[in-house]
Scaffold this active site. Structure first.
Site, PDB file in Angstrom:
ATOM      1  N   HIS A 192       0.852  -1.188   0.000  1.00 19.13           N
ATOM      2  CA  HIS A 192       0.000   0.000   0.000  1.00 19.13           C
ATOM      3  C   HIS A 192       0.888   1.239   0.000  1.00 19.13           C
ATOM      4  O   HIS A 192       1.629   1.491   0.943  1.00 19.13           O
ATOM      5  CB  HIS A 192      -0.897  -0.002   1.237  1.00 19.13           C
ATOM      6  N   LYS A 235      -0.649  10.645   0.917  1.00 23.01           N
ATOM      7  CA  LYS A 235       0.319  10.084  -0.037  1.00 23.01           C
ATOM      8  C   LYS A 235      -0.017  10.484  -1.473  1.00 23.01           C
ATOM      9  O   LYS A 235       0.852  10.949  -2.210  1.00 23.01           O
ATOM     10  CB  LYS A 235       0.355   8.551   0.096  1.00 23.01           C
ATOM     11  N   ASP A 284      -1.690   3.934  -4.816  1.00 23.61           N
ATOM     12  CA  ASP A 284      -2.521   3.144  -3.908  1.00 23.61           C
ATOM     13  C   ASP A 284      -1.988   1.731  -3.714  1.00 23.61           C
ATOM     14  O   ASP A 284      -1.816   1.286  -2.579  1.00 23.61           O
ATOM     15  CB  ASP A 284      -3.977   3.101  -4.385  1.00 23.61           C
ATOM     16  N   ARG A 289      16.836  14.187  13.279  1.00 24.44           N
ATOM     17  CA  ARG A 289      17.066  15.591  12.943  1.00 24.44           C
ATOM     18  C   ARG A 289      18.372  15.804  12.185  1.00 24.44           C
ATOM     19  O   ARG A 289      18.519  16.782  11.453  1.00 24.44           O
ATOM     20  CB  ARG A 289      17.065  16.446  14.214  1.00 24.44           C
TER      21      ARG A 289
END
Length: 334
Positions: free
Chosen positions: A140, A161, A179, A245
């Site tokens: 997916h 997405k 998808d 980070r």
């Protein structure tokens, strides 16, 4: 995953010539991507003959056959023309031996040819068959080609997405699948993703519905398949979530036997995810070419620490010699 392909499909995709047996192209099916070079079989050794494979004859095999008698060669070819054998392929524009044509015709096996060398046609057929017959896994997500880099965007349903992928397409990148991405392992280090036929070139955008990307943005906005080289996982931002980070953390996701690098990006109102993913892909490519911004930052930081240390040492060395005794007297007085 397809269990088999017809010899006709092989002919069309590998650009082969049909010498004999055109009526059997749909009848014969190929079930394995492995291809056999029957060198030992030409000498009569059939103990380990794999009849279910495509039998490829090149210059070596055909040259050896010219030294054999008609009856001997016909006997060998009839043994090779097993009911399981899908087809014979002769490379380098070599004329197939008449005995091969006779034995193959008796067993209803097509005889094919190619102008390419044995090594080249073997490679072409193996790549095609490995892709068609390989095991597949549906994931997916959305697969996008960003500057030639296959980026698989994953995340929970509704995280954005498809909308992010649509913005990337508007920025000039190309859609492979939306998808649902069908993934197969091409070799030990390569994963290939493609769209299911029913979803080819299509995207679902909530509030709009199904859109055809090729009709809206042109043929340059889509691709049929791409290697999956990076996974970008979109994750809803929370106050207690931990995200990298500095770029030191190197997460991976295993798909089949391949470890694919993965980065997680927090989704928060106001963030331009398309630009962030585009930058992530460019940064990944730069790291693959040997440039690592994190290492550059570490080097600059270490250099700054060393310079500050030297400055502090120099400042301490400039203190007057009477400073220490005066400090000691004050300490004793107190």
């Amino acid at each position: 995953m397809a269990d088999s392909v017809t010899v006709r499909e092989l002919v069309e995709n590998a650009r082969l010539t049909v010498y004999d047996g055109a009526d059997y192209l749909d009848e014969r099916r190929i079930t394995t991507p492995d291809i056999s070079r029957p060198g030992l079989e030409m000498t009569g050794y059939f103990n380990y003959y794999p009849p279910e494979r495509i039998q490829l004859l090149g210059i070596t095999e055909t040259s050896f056959s010219k030294k054999m008698s008609h009856d001997e060669l016909l006997m060998i070819m009839r043994k090779m023309a097993d009911p399981k054998t899908p087809c014979f392929v002769v490379s380098t524009n070599i004329e197939p031996p008449a005995e091969l044509i006779q034995a193959a015709d008796e067993a209803h096996i097509p005889v094919l040819g190619s102008k390419q060398t044995s090594s080249r046609i073997l490679s072409n057929m193996s790549i095609y068959l490995s892709g068609v017959l390989a095991k597949r896994q549906s994931i997916h997500g959305v697969l996008i080609d960003i500057y030639g880099l296959g980026v698989l965007i994953t995340g929970d349903s509704g995280v954005g997405k498809s909308e992010t992928a649509l913005e990337l397409i508007r920025r000039g990148h190309r859609l492979i699948a939306d998808d649902r991405v069908d993934v197969f392992q091409q070799d030990e280090q390569t994963l290939v993703g493609e769209a299911p036929k029913i979803l080819n070139h299509l995207m679902e955008i909530r509030g709009i519905g199904i859109i055809d990307v090729m009709n809206l943005y042109g043929a340059g906005a889509v691709r049929s398949s791409a290697k999956i080289q990076l996974i970008v996982h979109l994750q809803n931002w929370t106050t207690d979530a931990q995200f990298d980070r500095l770029g030191n953390a190197e997460d991976e996701r295993q798909i089949f036997d391949v470890q694919v690098p993965m980065i997680s990006i927090p989704v928060k109102t106001g963030r331009n995810l398309a630009i962030i993913i585009e930058s992530a892909a460019m940064n990944f490519r730069a790291r693959s070419m040997g440039y690592d911004a994190t290492k550059t930052f570490d080097h600059n930081l270490n250099q700054l620490i060393q310079e500050n240390s030297k400055r502090d040492e120099a400042a301490a060395g400039d203190l007057p010699t009477s400073a220490q005794p005066q400090d000691d007297q004050k300490a004793q007085g107190h």
